[in-house]
Design a protein around this motif. Structure first.
Motif, PDB file in Angstrom:
ATOM      1  N   ARG A 225      59.289  14.775 -53.566  1.00 39.75           N
ATOM      2  CA  ARG A 225      59.741  16.044 -52.969  1.00 39.75           C
ATOM      3  C   ARG A 225      60.431  15.658 -51.668  1.00 39.75           C
ATOM      4  NH1 ARG A 225      58.124  21.403 -53.609  1.00 39.75           N
ATOM      5  NH2 ARG A 225      58.504  22.803 -51.773  1.00 39.75           N
ATOM      6  N   VAL A 226      61.382  16.341 -51.419  1.00 31.01           N
ATOM      7  CA  VAL A 226      61.998  16.125 -50.110  1.00 31.01           C
ATOM      8  C   VAL A 226      62.147  17.437 -49.370  1.00 31.01           C
ATOM      9  CG1 VAL A 226      64.044  15.577 -48.760  1.00 31.01           C
ATOM     10  CG2 VAL A 226      63.359  13.908 -50.494  1.00 31.01           C
ATOM     11  N   THR A 227      61.459  17.389 -48.112  1.00 34.94           N
ATOM     12  CA  THR A 227      61.655  18.740 -47.430  1.00 34.94           C
ATOM     13  C   THR A 227      62.300  18.530 -45.894  1.00 34.94           C
ATOM     14  OG1 THR A 227      59.344  19.398 -48.290  1.00 34.94           O
ATOM     15  CG2 THR A 227      60.008  20.522 -46.430  1.00 34.94           C
ATOM     16  N   LEU A 228      63.281  19.555 -45.850  1.00 32.61           N
ATOM     17  CA  LEU A 228      63.977  19.346 -44.753  1.00 32.61           C
ATOM     18  C   LEU A 228      63.980  20.693 -43.768  1.00 32.61           C
ATOM     19  CD1 LEU A 228      66.715  17.893 -43.373  1.00 32.61           C
ATOM     20  CD2 LEU A 228      68.223  19.446 -44.575  1.00 32.61           C
ATOM     21  N   ALA A 229      63.559  20.469 -42.671  1.00 34.52           N
ATOM     22  CA  ALA A 229      63.525  21.567 -41.528  1.00 34.52           C
ATOM     23  C   ALA A 229      64.699  21.718 -40.756  1.00 34.52           C
ATOM     24  CB  ALA A 229      62.158  21.276 -40.863  1.00 34.52           C
ATOM     25  N   HIS A 230      65.002  22.965 -40.438  1.00 31.33           N
ATOM     26  CA  HIS A 230      66.307  23.197 -39.854  1.00 31.33           C
ATOM     27  C   HIS A 230      66.279  24.564 -39.069  1.00 31.33           C
ATOM     28  CE1 HIS A 230      67.766  26.312 -42.826  1.00 31.33           C
ATOM     29  NE2 HIS A 230      66.816  25.754 -43.404  1.00 31.33           N
ATOM     30  N   TYR A 231      67.101  24.729 -38.306  1.00 28.44           N
ATOM     31  CA  TYR A 231      67.100  26.095 -37.590  1.00 28.44           C
ATOM     32  C   TYR A 231      68.152  27.039 -38.605  1.00 28.44           C
ATOM     33  CZ  TYR A 231      65.893  23.667 -33.065  1.00 28.44           C
ATOM     34  OH  TYR A 231      65.249  22.990 -32.310  1.00 28.44           O
ATOM     35  N   ASP A 232      67.526  28.246 -38.876  1.00 24.42           N
ATOM     36  CA  ASP A 232      68.015  29.049 -39.618  1.00 24.42           C
ATOM     37  C   ASP A 232      68.818  30.362 -39.066  1.00 24.42           C
ATOM     38  OD1 ASP A 232      68.886  30.816 -41.813  1.00 24.42           O
ATOM     39  OD2 ASP A 232      67.092  30.280 -42.955  1.00 24.42           O
ATOM     40  N   PRO A 233      70.069  30.682 -39.084  1.00 21.40           N
ATOM     41  CA  PRO A 233      70.551  31.691 -38.496  1.00 21.40           C
ATOM     42  C   PRO A 233      70.086  32.969 -38.761  1.00 21.40           C
ATOM     43  CG  PRO A 233      72.253  30.136 -38.666  1.00 21.40           C
ATOM     44  CD  PRO A 233      71.163  29.569 -39.435  1.00 21.40           C
ATOM     45  N   ALA A 234      69.979  32.919 -40.161  1.00 20.86           N
ATOM     46  CA  ALA A 234      69.226  34.151 -41.000  1.00 20.86           C
ATOM     47  C   ALA A 234      67.810  34.475 -40.311  1.00 20.86           C
ATOM     48  CB  ALA A 234      69.339  34.290 -42.396  1.00 20.86           C
ATOM     49  N   ARG A 235      67.032  33.630 -39.669  1.00 16.93           N
ATOM     50  CA  ARG A 235      65.878  33.874 -39.211  1.00 16.93           C
ATOM     51  C   ARG A 235      65.843  33.866 -37.685  1.00 16.93           C
ATOM     52  NH1 ARG A 235      61.487  32.638 -42.376  1.00 16.93           N
ATOM     53  NH2 ARG A 235      60.424  31.653 -40.661  1.00 16.93           N
ATOM     54  N   ASP A 236      67.013  34.187 -36.988  1.00 22.74           N
ATOM     55  CA  ASP A 236      67.323  34.470 -35.843  1.00 22.74           C
ATOM     56  C   ASP A 236      66.901  32.797 -35.017  1.00 22.74           C
ATOM     57  OD1 ASP A 236      67.648  36.866 -35.470  1.00 22.74           O
ATOM     58  OD2 ASP A 236      65.713  37.756 -34.873  1.00 22.74           O
ATOM     59  N   TYR A 237      67.380  32.026 -35.807  1.00 24.96           N
ATOM     60  CA  TYR A 237      67.344  30.553 -35.419  1.00 24.96           C
ATOM     61  C   TYR A 237      66.117  30.045 -35.203  1.00 24.96           C
ATOM     62  CZ  TYR A 237      72.169  32.037 -34.170  1.00 24.96           C
ATOM     63  OH  TYR A 237      73.359  32.366 -34.226  1.00 24.96           O
ATOM     64  N   GLN A 238      65.112  30.719 -35.742  1.00 23.58           N
ATOM     65  CA  GLN A 238      63.548  30.056 -36.041  1.00 23.58           C
ATOM     66  C   GLN A 238      63.811  28.860 -37.156  1.00 23.58           C
ATOM     67  OE1 GLN A 238      61.416  30.811 -33.839  1.00 23.58           O
ATOM     68  NE2 GLN A 238      62.163  32.468 -33.051  1.00 23.58           N
ATOM     69  N   THR A 239      62.801  28.097 -36.911  1.00 19.44           N
ATOM     70  CA  THR A 239      62.614  27.022 -38.084  1.00 19.44           C
ATOM     71  C   THR A 239      62.695  27.464 -39.305  1.00 19.44           C
ATOM     72  OG1 THR A 239      61.678  25.312 -36.424  1.00 19.44           O
ATOM     73  CG2 THR A 239      61.531  24.821 -38.617  1.00 19.44           C
ATOM     74  N   GLY A 240      63.666  26.952 -40.323  1.00 12.70           N
ATOM     75  CA  GLY A 240      63.391  27.155 -41.731  1.00 12.70           C
ATOM     76  C   GLY A 240      63.116  25.980 -42.449  1.00 12.70           C
ATOM     77  N   VAL A 241      62.653  25.929 -43.579  1.00 12.27           N
ATOM     78  CA  VAL A 241      62.302  24.969 -44.476  1.00 12.27           C
ATOM     79  C   VAL A 241      62.840  24.983 -45.705  1.00 12.27           C
ATOM     80  CG1 VAL A 241      60.496  23.393 -45.399  1.00 12.27           C
ATOM     81  CG2 VAL A 241      60.344  24.330 -43.234  1.00 12.27           C
ATOM     82  N   GLN A 242      63.586  23.889 -46.454  1.00  9.51           N
ATOM     83  CA  GLN A 242      63.792  24.046 -47.936  1.00  9.51           C
ATOM     84  C   GLN A 242      63.540  22.708 -48.434  1.00  9.51           C
ATOM     85  OE1 GLN A 242      65.484  26.384 -49.445  1.00  9.51           O
ATOM     86  NE2 GLN A 242      65.303  27.799 -47.506  1.00  9.51           N
ATOM     87  N   SER A 243      63.237  22.692 -49.779  1.00  7.03           N
ATOM     88  CA  SER A 243      62.764  21.545 -50.425  1.00  7.03           C
ATOM     89  C   SER A 243      63.562  21.296 -51.732  1.00  7.03           C
ATOM     90  CB  SER A 243      61.257  21.897 -50.699  1.00  7.03           C
ATOM     91  OG  SER A 243      60.529  22.114 -49.629  1.00  7.03           O
TER      92      SER A 243
END
Length: 717
Positions: free
Chosen positions: A290-308
């Motif tokens: 499993r690979v998890t990538l954390a990023h800033y998500d504009p849809a979350r008001d630039y809070q951290t988002g995580v996709q796997s």
């Protein structure tokens, strides 16, 4: 014998850069790029707390990002105060409020504009550019020709810096009451470029064109900072690419086509352990499940988002990667899939021997290998005894369809528009049980938008020649206008026949029911025209329209105003937290006062003019005016003790008990006029006729009450 080995930096999932940068030695690239591995670039963190530390690096912004910035200039807090008195004999209360002026550096690269601004996590500035609290905002975009901000120039004089090349925001007189009278922690949505930019474009700007402006993942936003350009380039390569040679410089490669096809020169047999030309295949367990990538998500008001991304098969290892850039959830999911595919492909490596004609293949070049299929990346080479050996790593296939991904649930800060200030000011009887020491205005305010919070108050006693600060409004009130007036009814019984319909100023305002106990405790007290009434039932009949029934009329001595309302009369729900007060001198009685409120959404201040009648300090009219034999009697009332909690007589509430009594004929001829100290007067025989009119007023500390009248005193009460 000559040996040259260029090795790669990073892992199978990371983007190698070290080998490629080694080839820059003879090309005059800034030494900052060539600093050894371990130098730091941007990192993914929770949105940083704003600082004012000297020497804090200012990022270079690309695309659109949310950044904290650094305070680079500030004034002392500006203090304002307003004094009020709650009631007779009560001490005066002085309330203080504060504002501040300061500047925040945002980007070491020119920007287009600033969008939303958050203060302590709540919106200070909305998407429409509206500030939620009072103050002025100016944005300097960071041009090389920008002038000094006028406020900074006025404070610092001719030495005021223009901060050319630095984009910064200046707040002037920002009110701090919403933030505990302190500077809040701010974050800014900054648009450096109006569209997404590629990682290659960013790398090109940071290396003055040494890296070609093409290639790499499209990023919604990126903040370039760190202690070396190399660290930033390493971060950009985390987006799913690597740096490959291109002409005199490099390009951020990702889906490059092969530039050459390699055929092993036959110096060793394939598969022979340790020999050149050997093929190695790592165990499947070495690849993360499993690979998890954390990023800033504009849809979350630039809070951290995580996709796997996950794969089937053996192994249990997980890999977490961070991309400190603003990308959508779909893009982050695609990058996680790409990283997993790259790790799976990188299990296979080959060492191929080639002729000296392949010396130009530097690390980072993409090649194909005869008989092996697919694409391969050169990770290093060595030249020994005139034999060229190339280390190659298999690359994944081309990109597939972009997967759909959800950013998850986010509790975004509400962006509510303040709208225009709606202002009502009126002189009311005291809403508490204490007598007032002087006349007082009740001020209620709200806005036509749900985001309205408060407004600054001023008043004038001389027709606007001089304005006096009165602090600010209270909590937003529920205000509106009457659409269907309630008509005439008795103040003695609950009015179950009449109804009142009102239209509120804003759709988010609401009214509620109250039971008998709540009404007895003072719930749902409203000002309707000049009448105070209470309602037990509230029914929404439109977006902003309400129908009120079960009415208690003429409350707190306002029975004379019953039935005097018409369509368009004012409506205000009265509560302790929504009423601000302005104490007036006794000399104001009989005159007028102007009240002005200025909120953040007002192009022009809201203003009303109020006649000061003394209603806040005069006693209510006597009641139960009646004849008892030869004596005319009445019952006094008080401007205090409205709740009648002990069942005894209401407190006097005045300096002395006195009444002004007038007896007159039907034609208006006065028979007798006198002041008495008891609630009774003996009628002379000539005053007992049926055409005699009697008027009684209580004499209060500040003036006469309204009249209580009776006609035809022959009639027994």
């Amino acid at each position: 014998m000559a040996t040259l080995v260029l090795s790669a930096v990073g892992t199978a999932i990371g983007g190698p850069i070290g080998g490629a940068l080694g080839a820059l030695l003879g090309q005059g690239v800034d030494r900052e790029v060539l600093r050894p591995p371990g130098r730091q670039g941007p990192r993914l963190t929770t949105l940083a707390v704003q600082t004012s530390t000297y020497g804090t690096p200012i990022p270079r912004l690309f695309g659109r990002m949310r950044v904290a910035g650094s305070v680079i200039w500030a004034t002392d807090l500006i203090e304002s105060h307003a004094t009020s008195r709650a009631g007779k004999g009560q001490p005066s209360v002085t309330t203080y409020s504060y504002s501040a002026s300061f500047a925040v550096a945002l980007s070491a690269r020119a920007i287009r504009r600033v969008g939303r601004i958050w203060a302590d996590g709540s919106l200070l500035r909305g998407a429409a550019g509206d500030l939620k609290v009072a103050g002025t905002l100016r944005v300097h975009p960071g041009g090389e020709d920008q002038a000094a901000d006028p406020l900074i120039a006025s404070a610092e004089g001719s030495m005021a810096p223009a901060h050319r090349g630095i984009a910064y925001a200046v707040f002037e007189n920002l009110e701090l009451a919403e933030f505990g009278n302190r500077l809040p922690s701010l974050t800014f949505e900054v648009f450096a470029d109006e569209a997404p930019v590629s990682a290659g474009f960013i790398a090109a700007e940071l290396t003055q064109g040494r890296v070609a402006a093409r290639g790499g993942t499209m990023l919604d936003g990126f903040a370039a900072y760190g202690d070396s350009a190399r660290g930033v380039l390493e971060t950009l390569a985390e987006g799913g690419g690597w740096f490959a040679p291109a002409g005199d410089g490099f390009v951020l490669a990702q889906d490059e086509a092969p530039v050459a096809t390699l055929a092993d020169a036959g110096h060793a047999a394939e598969g022979e352990r340790g020999a050149r030309g050997a093929r190695t295949l790592a165990a499947a367990e070495t690849v993360p499940r499993r690979v998890t990538l954390a990023h800033y998500d504009p849809a979350r008001d630039y809070q951290t988002g995580v996709q796997s991304a996950s794969r089937p098969g053996a192994g249990a290892r997980e890999k977490r990667a961070e991309l400190p850039a603003a990308v959508a959830a779909d893009t982050a999911r695609a990058l996680a899939e790409r990283r997993l595919a790259a790790a799976e492909a990188a299990r296979e490596r080959r060492m191929v021997t080639a002729g000296l004609d392949r010396l130009a293949l530097a690390p980072g070049a993409v090649v194909s290998i005869a008989g092996a299929g697919g694409r391969w990346r050169v990770t290093g080479w060595s030249l020994e005894n005139m034999v060229l050996s190339l280390n190659c790593l298999r690359l994944p296939g081309g990109p597939g369809p972009v997967p759909r991904a959800s950013p998850g649930r986010v509790l975004a800060a509400a962006d509510r528009h303040a709208g225009q200030t709606v202002l009502q000011a009126v002189e009311l009887p005291p809403l508490g049980d204490e007598a007032l020491a002087g006349p007082m205005l009740a001020v209620l305010a709200a806005g036509t938008g749900a985001g309205w919070r408060r407004a600054a108050l001023l008043y004038s006693l001389d027709g606007g020649a001089r304005w006096i600060e009165a602090g600010g409004t209270a909590a937003p009130a529920v205000l509106g206008t009457v659409t269907v007036p309630p008509g005439v009814a008795s103040a003695r019984l609950e009015d179950r026949r009449s109804m009142l319909e009102v239209e509120l100023a804003e759709a988010g305002m609401a009214l509620a029911d109250a039971d008998a106990g709540g009404l007895m405790s003072g719930a749902n007290l409203a000002l309707v025209g000049e009448e105070l009434l209470q309602f037990g039932r509230a029914e929404r009949i439109g977006t902003r329209r309400w129908r009120l029934t079960r009415l208690w009329r003429g409350r707190r001595g306002t029975e004379a105003a019953i039935g005097g309302q018409g369509a368009g009369a004012r409506f205000a729900l009265l509560s302790a937290d929504s009423v601000a007060t302005i104490a007036l001198p006794a000399s104001a009685i009989g005159g007028t006062v102007q009240v002005m409120a200025s909120g953040v959404g007002d192009a022009e201040p809201a203003m009303v003019t109020v006649a000061v009648t003394g209603a806040s300090v005069l006693p209510p009219p006597p009641v139960a005016l009646r004849r008892d034999g030869e004596v005319l009697r009445w019952t006094r009332r008080s401007r205090t003790g409205w709740r009648w909690i002990d069942g005894a007589d209401a407190p006097l509430g005045e300096e002395a008990e006195r009444y002004h009594v007038t007896l007159a004929t039907a034609g208006g001829a006065v028979l007798r006029e006198e002041s008495v100290g008891t609630p009774a007067v003996v009628l002379a025989p000539a005053e007992r006729g049926g055409d005699v009119q009697v008027t009684v007023r209580q004499i209060g500390t500040f003036g006469l009450s309204g009249p209580a009248r009776i006609e035809g005193v022959r009639r027994e009460a």
